[in-house]
Motif scaffolding. Structure first.
Motif, PDB file in Angstrom:
ATOM      1  N   ARG A  65       0.826  -1.200   0.000  1.00 32.57           N
ATOM      2  CA  ARG A  65       0.000   0.000   0.000  1.00 32.57           C
ATOM      3  C   ARG A  65       0.866   1.257   0.000  1.00 32.57           C
ATOM      4  O   ARG A  65       0.595   2.219  -0.705  1.00 32.57           O
ATOM      5  N   THR A  67       3.829   1.500  -1.164  1.00 30.80           N
ATOM      6  CA  THR A  67       4.452   1.579  -2.492  1.00 30.80           C
ATOM      7  C   THR A  67       3.466   2.152  -3.509  1.00 30.80           C
ATOM      8  O   THR A  67       3.823   2.973  -4.357  1.00 30.80           O
ATOM      9  N   ASP A  68       2.194   1.742  -3.427  1.00 32.43           N
ATOM     10  CA  ASP A  68       1.182   2.260  -4.350  1.00 32.43           C
ATOM     11  C   ASP A  68       0.982   3.764  -4.175  1.00 32.43           C
ATOM     12  O   ASP A  68       0.858   4.508  -5.149  1.00 32.43           O
ATOM     13  N   VAL A  69       0.920   4.224  -2.930  1.00 31.02           N
ATOM     14  CA  VAL A  69       0.739   5.656  -2.683  1.00 31.02           C
ATOM     15  C   VAL A  69       1.916   6.448  -3.246  1.00 31.02           C
ATOM     16  O   VAL A  69       1.747   7.496  -3.868  1.00 31.02           O
ATOM     17  N   LYS A  70       3.126   5.935  -3.041  1.00 32.76           N
ATOM     18  CA  LYS A  70       4.310   6.622  -3.562  1.00 32.76           C
ATOM     19  C   LYS A  70       4.292   6.649  -5.088  1.00 32.76           C
ATOM     20  O   LYS A  70       4.625   7.665  -5.717  1.00 32.76           O
ATOM     21  N   ALA A  71       3.878   5.528  -5.698  1.00 29.07           N
ATOM     22  CA  ALA A  71       3.823   5.482  -7.161  1.00 29.07           C
ATOM     23  C   ALA A  71       2.776   6.457  -7.701  1.00 29.07           C
ATOM     24  O   ALA A  71       3.000   7.126  -8.716  1.00 29.07           O
ATOM     25  N   GLU A  72       1.613   6.529  -7.038  1.00 28.21           N
ATOM     26  CA  GLU A  72       0.580   7.471  -7.473  1.00 28.21           C
ATOM     27  C   GLU A  72       1.067   8.910  -7.370  1.00 28.21           C
ATOM     28  O   GLU A  72       0.804   9.736  -8.246  1.00 28.21           O
ATOM     29  N   THR A  73       1.789   9.225  -6.288  1.00 28.51           N
ATOM     30  CA  THR A  73       2.329  10.584  -6.125  1.00 28.51           C
ATOM     31  C   THR A  73       3.316  10.922  -7.231  1.00 28.51           C
ATOM     32  O   THR A  73       3.275  12.016  -7.821  1.00 28.51           O
ATOM     33  N   GLU A  74       4.205   9.980  -7.532  1.00 25.63           N
ATOM     34  CA  GLU A  74       5.176  10.211  -8.596  1.00 25.63           C
ATOM     35  C   GLU A  74       4.486  10.360  -9.946  1.00 25.63           C
ATOM     36  O   GLU A  74       4.894  11.179 -10.778  1.00 25.63           O
ATOM     37  N   LEU A  75       3.420   9.558 -10.162  1.00 24.59           N
ATOM     38  CA  LEU A  75       2.693   9.650 -11.429  1.00 24.59           C
ATOM     39  C   LEU A  75       2.004  11.000 -11.571  1.00 24.59           C
ATOM     40  O   LEU A  75       1.998  11.603 -12.651  1.00 24.59           O
ATOM     41  N   GLU A  76       1.409  11.506 -10.485  1.00 28.93           N
ATOM     42  CA  GLU A  76       0.769  12.812 -10.530  1.00 28.93           C
ATOM     43  C   GLU A  76       1.782  13.908 -10.825  1.00 28.93           C
ATOM     44  O   GLU A  76       1.506  14.834 -11.598  1.00 28.93           O
ATOM     45  N   GLN A  79       2.652  13.688 -14.516  1.00 27.05           N
ATOM     46  CA  GLN A  79       1.581  14.217 -15.357  1.00 27.05           C
ATOM     47  C   GLN A  79       1.528  15.737 -15.311  1.00 27.05           C
ATOM     48  O   GLN A  79       1.333  16.387 -16.339  1.00 27.05           O
TER      49      GLN A  79
END
Length: 281
Positions: A65, A67-76, A79
C-alpha cells in the motif's frame, strides 16, 4: 444364609467418561452462546481483540500500500510536468505562428498587444483574405473605434451638460435623437451634411477612384487610418517605436470604447436611467 455380596468392580474409565461428558457439554454451551457469566466475560474481553485482529493488515500488504501511494504521487508529479511542458510548447508555437502572420500581414504587428499576442484573429477573418481586404478591415476598425470614443464621451457629457434647446433635452442619451427630432426636426440635416463631407474627404485620401473599377479598393501607399489629421501633434514623427506605441493605444482604446458604448446603450434601454445615475447607484 444370605447370598454373598459381590465386590463392586473398579472401573476408572467410567469416571473419565463422565468428566469428558461434562467438559463437552460445557464447551458446547460456550460455543452456542449460552447466557453464562463465563461466556459474557469472554465475549467482552475478546471482542476488541477480534476487531483489532480483523483490522490488522499483513505486513506485505502494508508495504504494498505504501508503495502504491508513492507510485501514485510520482505519477501525478509526472503528469503535471507533462501538462506544463505541453502548455509552454503550445504557447511557443502560437507565438511563432502569430509572429509569422504578423510578418506576412500588410498591417504588420500593429494592434497585436499583450495578452493577445502579435496577431490576434480568433475568428480568422484575415486567414484567407487578400491584402486589400486586410487593410479595409483595419480601416473599419480604426474608424469605428474613433466614432465609439466620441460617442462614449458624448453620452457622458450630454447627460450631465445639455444647454442646447433650452435645456429641455434631458434623461438617458439613448433617447436624445428622438427628442431632438421632436423639438427641432431640421436639426439633423446639417449634421448629416457634415458627416457626408468628412466621409468624402476620407475616401479621397485613402480609397481608389470607384470609376476605375475598384469599388472597395484602398490606395497602395495608403496606411489605414492615417488621414494626416493630427491637430494636437500627438503622433511622434522621428521615433518609430513611439509611433507604434501610439497607434496601439489608439486601437486598444477604440476597441474598449466600442464595447463600452455598446454596454451603455444596452444598459439605458434596459432600465431607462442615465449612465451616471447607474454609476452612482
Amino acid at each position: 444364609p444370605s447370598p454373598p455380596q459381590l465386590a463392586k468392580p473398579h472401573r476408572p474409565h467410567l469416571k473419565n467418561m463422565k468428566i469428558q461428558t461434562v467438559t463437552f457439554v460445557a464447551f458446547s454451551a460456550l460455543s452456542l452462546g449460552a447466557p453464562t457469566s463465563t461466556t459474557k466475560t469472554r465475549s467482552i474481553l475478546t471482542q476488541p481483540a477480534a476487531r483489532l485482529a480483523r483490522s490488522r493488515m499483513p505486513l506485505g500488504s502494508r508495504m504494498l500500500r505504501k508503495t502504491d501511494v508513492k507510485a501514485e504521487t510520482e505519477l501525478e508529479k509526472f503528469q503535471a510536468k507533462l501538462e506544463q511542458q505541453f502548455v509552454e510548447k503550445r504557447i511557443e508555437m502560437l507565438e511563432e505562428t502569430q509572429a509569422d502572420r504578423a510578418a506576412q500581414s500588410p498591417i504588420g504587428s500593429i494592434g497585436g498587444t499583450a495578452p493577445m499576442g502579435e496577431f490576434w484573429d480568433p475568428a480568422s477573418f484575415t486567414r484567407e483574405a487578400d491584402t486589400n481586404s486586410v487593410k479595409r478591415y483595419r480601416e473599419a476598425e480604426l474608424t469605428h473605434g474613433r466614432v465609439a470614443m466620441l460617442g462614449a464621451l458624448g453620452f457622458l457629457l450630454q447627460e450631465s451638460f445639455h444647454p442646447l434647446f433650452g435645456g429641455n433635452i434631458d434623461g438617458p442619451a439613448v433617447y436624445h435623437f428622438q427628442e431632438i427630432s421632436r423639438v427641432a426636426p431640421n436639426f439633423w440635416y446639417p449634421v448629416f451634411l457634415a458627416i457626408a463631407v468628412a466621409e468624402v474627404a476620407r475616401a479621397r485620401i485613402g480609397w481608389e477612384d470607384p470609376t476605375s473599377g475598384s469599388l472597395f479598393g484602398l490606395r497602395d501607399g495608403y496606411e489605414p487610418g492615417n488621414l494626416g489629421f493630427d491637430p494636437l501633434g500627438m503622433m511622434p514623427k522621428n521615433d518609430e517605436q513611439a509611433s507604434i506605441d501610439m497607434k496601439n493605444k489608439e486601437l486598444n482604446n477604440g476597441r474598449l470604447a466600442m464595447l463600452g458604448l455598446s454596454g451603455m446603450i444596452v444598459q439605458e434601454l434596459l432600465n431607462g436611467k442615465p449612465i451616471l445615475e447607474n454609476l452612482h447607484g
